[in-house]
Write a protein that holds these residues in place. Sequence first.
Motif, short mmCIF file in Angstrom:
data_model
loop_
_atom_site.label_atom_id
_atom_site.label_comp_id
_atom_site.label_asym_id
_atom_site.label_seq_id
_atom_site.Cartn_x
_atom_site.Cartn_y
_atom_site.Cartn_z
N ASN A 133 0.86 -1.19 0.00
CA ASN A 133 0.00 0.00 0.00
C ASN A 133 0.89 1.24 0.00
O ASN A 133 1.81 1.34 0.82
N ARG A 158 11.25 0.50 -1.44
CA ARG A 158 11.41 1.58 -0.46
C ARG A 158 12.29 2.71 -1.01
O ARG A 158 12.00 3.89 -0.84
N ARG A 213 -3.58 6.94 -3.76
CA ARG A 213 -3.28 5.67 -3.07
C ARG A 213 -3.13 4.56 -4.11
O ARG A 213 -3.98 4.41 -4.99
N ASP A 270 0.69 5.49 -0.10
CA ASP A 270 -0.07 6.75 -0.07
C ASP A 270 0.85 7.91 -0.39
O ASP A 270 1.93 8.03 0.21
N GLU A 308 -2.35 0.36 -4.54
CA GLU A 308 -2.34 -0.93 -3.86
C GLU A 308 -1.87 -2.00 -4.82
O GLU A 308 -2.25 -2.00 -5.99
N LYS A 344 3.90 7.42 2.19
CA LYS A 344 3.75 6.39 3.22
C LYS A 344 3.67 5.04 2.53
O LYS A 344 2.76 4.78 1.73
N LEU A 345 4.63 4.18 2.83
CA LEU A 345 4.70 2.85 2.22
C LEU A 345 4.45 1.78 3.28
O LEU A 345 5.11 1.76 4.32
N GLU A 346 3.50 0.91 3.02
CA GLU A 346 3.23 -0.23 3.90
C GLU A 346 3.43 -1.52 3.11
O GLU A 346 2.87 -1.67 2.02
N ILE A 347 4.22 -2.43 3.66
CA ILE A 347 4.41 -3.74 3.05
C ILE A 347 4.05 -4.78 4.10
O ILE A 347 4.62 -4.81 5.19
N ASN A 348 3.10 -5.64 3.76
CA ASN A 348 2.64 -6.66 4.70
C ASN A 348 2.76 -8.03 4.07
O ASN A 348 2.00 -8.38 3.18
N GLU A 352 11.50 -5.57 -1.87
CA GLU A 352 11.01 -4.62 -0.87
C GLU A 352 11.99 -3.47 -0.66
O GLU A 352 11.61 -2.30 -0.58
#
Length: 379
Positions: free
Chosen positions: A184, A270, A249, A186, A251, A285-289, A266
């Motif tokens: 994700n 980044r 955003r 943003d 995804e 804002k970077l989210e990696i799950n 990853e």
Amino acid sequence: MLTNEQLIQIRRDLHQIPELALEEKQTQKYLLQVIHQFRQDYLEIKTVSELPTAILVRVKGSNPTKTIGYRADIDGLPVTEKTGLPFSSKHDGQMHACGHDIHMTVALGVLNYFSEHQPKDNLLFFFQPAEESKNGGKLAYEQGVFTGQWRPDEFFALHVTPDLPTGTIGCRNGTLFAGAAEVNIDLYGQDGHAAYPQRANDMVVAAAALIEQVQTVISRSIDPIAGGVITIGKIQAGTIRNAIAGHARLEGTIRGLTQTMIERIEQRLREVTTGIGQSFQAKVKLEINQGGYWPVENDPEITAQLITYLKNDSAVNYQETEPAMTGEDFGYLLAKIPGSMFWLGVQDDSQLHSATFSPQEEAIKVGIDAIVGFFKQHM
């Protein structure tokens, strides 16, 4: 022993009651009812408060030197079934579209055999919730489900595939399934009027530049022979045609054949997002799950033994398969406990996760016989 007709009925019963991750209460109740009908002389059944819908069944060996684990996932998908079968899902918007009803039935068949024929080594059957989402394998491991006599020394599992002929078993040494991670992103800038772009900071433009840069991660930072995937599958920005969007955003998903590759992708992602933030004076804002969806990397020695058995079993049509970019949370367990996963062919025109997926039930007995035979030789 369960007959083929009984096994098919079990599969059809399970197919009608699919439940989503960590909500598999009716499924668990049904499984326990079936297991309690087996001969109990060698069995010990356990549920755990940490993972309430999971079931563990231990089969006590006659002269054990190890514990062999076998995992079957039990959850369904948020898919509305369109097969038209008389035993279609009774749960609106939920379906066993990934074949977990077959997985559970095969596991019950193997357990049933060893409940009546005591194995030499201990066996541990793990009926696992939350494979499709919420990484039930990782949850089980982290919550200490596999401790003491409940910890297997080796772990095995299968997954059905419509791409192989019914009853064909496919496997390979190395990576069978890729690891998968959710992404994700943003982007925050400044909204404004389309006529005055100099007074705003357009995140649609920034998002477009980011998407282009993301494509270079695979094409220029990853070994082309090794392979990897980044897909941006969703983008949201703006509310009206003549206004500049101050927020976008994105995804998407990352896929890689080894955990090292995923971590490399990853890292580059980044770096790219940081660079876009600096270039466009945007907050990023970077989210990696990734959770428990690690690559399914089969243990070399154990898998070699499995493949040798399958090749030598005249009842098995064995086929070496290529790695698949689909994700599977059994990869996390294989990163902690050595073992192997393989494909069971259930030939169908529809793909996994589709509303019309209808696996061929003749594969059930093939899977049971192959696993039973291998386990007996492997002890």
